[in-house]
Design a protein around this motif. Structure first.
Motif, PDB file in Angstrom:
ATOM      1  N   CYS A   1      71.070  63.788  59.188  1.00 28.97           N
ATOM      2  CA  CYS A   1      72.453  63.362  58.955  1.00 28.97           C
ATOM      3  C   CYS A   1      73.210  63.236  60.273  1.00 28.97           C
ATOM      4  N   GLY A   2      73.084  64.234  61.148  1.00 23.09           N
ATOM      5  CA  GLY A   2      73.769  64.190  62.440  1.00 23.09           C
ATOM      6  C   GLY A   2      73.297  63.043  63.314  1.00 23.09           C
TER       7      GLY A   2
ATOM      8  N   GLU B   1      74.743  59.748  61.656  1.00 16.93           N
ATOM      9  CA  GLU B   1      76.102  59.847  61.114  1.00 16.93           C
ATOM     10  C   GLU B   1      77.048  58.786  61.644  1.00 16.93           C
ATOM     11  N   GLN B   2      77.134  58.647  62.967  1.00 13.56           N
ATOM     12  CA  GLN B   2      78.083  57.695  63.545  1.00 13.56           C
ATOM     13  C   GLN B   2      77.703  56.257  63.184  1.00 13.56           C
TER      14      GLN B   2
ATOM     15  N   GLY C   1      82.209  59.949  63.039  1.00 11.51           N
ATOM     16  CA  GLY C   1      81.070  60.859  63.039  1.00 11.51           C
ATOM     17  C   GLY C   1      81.107  61.808  64.214  1.00 11.51           C
TER      18      GLY C   1
ATOM     19  N   SER D   1      83.668  64.523  63.512  1.00 10.90           N
ATOM     20  CA  SER D   1      83.142  65.446  62.508  1.00 10.90           C
ATOM     21  C   SER D   1      82.200  66.470  63.147  1.00 10.90           C
TER      22      SER D   1
ATOM     23  N   ILE E   1      76.604  66.999  53.095  1.00 10.73           N
ATOM     24  CA  ILE E   1      75.726  65.826  52.974  1.00 10.73           C
ATOM     25  C   ILE E   1      76.127  64.978  51.771  1.00 10.73           C
TER      26      ILE E   1
ATOM     27  N   PHE F   1      78.722  61.929  51.969  1.00 11.35           N
ATOM     28  CA  PHE F   1      78.352  60.585  52.430  1.00 11.35           C
ATOM     29  C   PHE F   1      77.938  59.669  51.281  1.00 11.35           C
TER      30      PHE F   1
ATOM     31  N   SER G   1      83.568  69.206  57.084  1.00  4.68           N
ATOM     32  CA  SER G   1      83.178  69.476  58.473  1.00  4.68           C
ATOM     33  C   SER G   1      83.624  70.878  58.876  1.00  4.68           C
TER      34      SER G   1
ATOM     35  N   ARG H   1      72.944  53.501  52.052  1.00  2.00           N
ATOM     36  CA  ARG H   1      73.559  54.792  52.379  1.00  2.00           C
ATOM     37  C   ARG H   1      73.412  55.775  51.224  1.00  2.00           C
TER      38      ARG H   1
ATOM     39  N   PHE I   1      71.320  59.337  51.509  1.00  2.51           N
ATOM     40  CA  PHE I   1      71.979  60.641  51.443  1.00  2.51           C
ATOM     41  C   PHE I   1      71.716  61.368  50.124  1.00  2.51           C
TER      42      PHE I   1
ATOM     43  N   GLY J   1      73.353  63.520  68.597  1.00  2.00           N
ATOM     44  CA  GLY J   1      74.236  62.608  67.884  1.00  2.00           C
ATOM     45  C   GLY J   1      74.587  61.328  68.599  1.00  2.00           C
TER      46      GLY J   1
END
Length: 446
Positions: free
Chosen positions: A26-27, A30-31, A46, A49, A88, A91, A103, A167, A171, A259
């Motif tokens: 996820c990290g 994320e962006q 992201g 967060s 998670i 998302f 977050s 997405r 997720f 990230g």
């Protein structure tokens, strides 16, 4: 007894493997996912967060031991796993307020999770098994960087845009993995001493459940106050003040490889349809570098007296080579573009091979710094290792949070320059501390 303890360590490792397969993946993406939501009412970042997560995590480390002492490590880890799964799940149907709220919540959960993990691992180990159990746990944990990112590669390879369906499928799968990891903590078993202590407590009919928890809370608060004073005393020592530069650097490069760099690869126009899939491959290669470095420098060079300075110097060189190649190979605007692709042209024609080589070097260099920071703190503060490690995680997390906040605004070139300056300073300070430790050891021999 030994079988139960080994079973617990394996289940603990599997639980963390599953939860961090979901969270690490996820990290990493994320962006990139957040940028695909630009056409909606979602306005989150992201980077922000992740910055919030690490910032909250750093400060909550002080309170986490008290919570673990009151409700126990097993329930603490289960509760933390629920918080990770909640983050998670956001998302799947994203909204800005829930994104930032979770977050904060997951930052609290992370502090509780890692404190409980250390407590539980020690409970299920003795002097003869602690090294084996620690190695087993970390081997399972490091594999978390492989599986989720492999799924990203197969699912996103060849896609230039991340659709809502892509997405949601991604997720939902990560959520299921995280929930399975959380549920695995319910399979942990109490060791015999705990069962005996529990039966004694149950036999004391004069003590109500409320009174028992009150006593635990009072004892935990007292211990927390004592540990906080110890942390402040250690923080003022010359050793920690010097090592703080190296700890700060470990936070900056942690944010970069976990990230920022994956986002840069995904935003590189020249990689075309393969760019989004390469985010997953990059995460796998970073994890491979971590595993290779951890095994090599944590085990193979275990008895070499001069290994710390040599390994840290190697880590600095490896990272500087990676930074230089990234500077040449990746567009400067790749971390900050709001579109899905970069507009600037790098000095070289972007190469997938060079990009993935840099991923490996980032992971390898990170393992160099982290293994040796743990080693030198364990030596310098053998009797006060827990407060010393708490300081390390605090400084590392604070600088990781700061880096995540500026990563969305500063061009890649300047981010690399900041890491080069801090990396050189941190390595120099590490050398000074190692020399101080050797001089102190030599003086004790005479």
């Amino acid at each position: 007894m030994a079988d139960i303890r080994t079973y617990n360590v394996v289940i603990l490792g599997i639980g963390f493997l599953l939860i961090f397969t979901a969270f690490t993946t996820c990290g990493n993406i994320e962006q990139t996912v957040v940028k695909s939501l630009n056409g909606t009412n979602f306005t989150g970042s992201g980077y922000h967060s992740l910055g919030i997560i690490y910032g909250v995590f750093s400060f909550c480390n002080v309170l986490a031991p008290t919570i673990v002492a009151i409700i126990g490590p097993q329930f603490t880890m289960f509760l933390s796993g629920v918080l990770y799964s909640g983050y998670i799940a956001v998302f799947i149907i994203p909204s800005t307020w829930s994104f930032y709220f979770t977050s904060v919540v997951i930052g609290i959960g992370a502090a509780m999770l890692w404190t409980a993990q250390g407590h539980f691992l020690v409970e299920n180990s003795d002097a003869s098994t602690i090294n084996r159990n620690t190695g087993l746990f970390w081997a399972l944990l490091q594999c978390s960087m492989l599986f989720g990112n492999l799924y990203v590669y197969f699912d996103w390879n060849g896609k230039t845009e991340i659709s809502d369906m892509d997405r949601k499928i991604m997720f939902t799968a990560l959520l299921v993995i995280s929930v399975l990891g959380t549920l695995s903590f319910l399979a942990l078993r109490k060791v015999r001493q705990q069962e005996e202590a529990l039966s004694e407590e149950e036999g004391q009919s004069l003590l109500s459940t409320r009174l028992k928890y009150k006593q635990r809370a009072t004892s935990a608060v007292t211990e927390a106050k004592t540990e906080f004073k110890t942390i402040l005393e250690i923080f003022k020592t010359k050793t920690v003040l010097l090592l703080s530069f190296c700890m700060a650097y470990s936070g900056l490069e942690l944010s970069f490889y976990s990230g920022v760099y994956g986002t840069c690869i995904g935003a590189t126009t020249h990689f075309g349809d393969a760019a989004k899939g390469l985010i997953g491959i990059s995460g796998i290669v970073v994890g491979t570098g971590e595993i290779v470095g951890g095994g090599l420098f944590g085990l193979v060079l275990k008895n070499n007296r001069f290994r710390r300075t040599s390994v840290v110097f190697l880590g600095m060189v490896v990272h500087f080579v990676a930074f230089y190649l990234i500077f040449l190979n990746i567009p400067a605007d790749s971390p900050v573009v709001f579109q899905t692709s970069s507009q600037h042209k790098p000095y070289l024609v972007p190469s997938v091979s060079i990009a993935l080589l840099c991923s490996f070097l980032l992971g390898l260099g990170d393992s160099c710094f982290n293994t040796q920071l743990y080693s030198i703190l364990g030596r310098a503060f053998a009797e006060q290792s827990a407060p010393a490690f708490a300081i390390f995680k605090f400084i590392q997390s604070i600088f990781a949070a700061v880096a995540f906040f500026y990563s969305g605004y500063i061009l890649l070139t300047w981010q690399l320059l900041v890491m080069v300056i801090m990396g050189f300073t941190g390595t120099l300070c590490f050398f000074m501390v190692e020399r101080m430790q050797n001089m102190s050891a030599d003086s004790q021999e005479y």
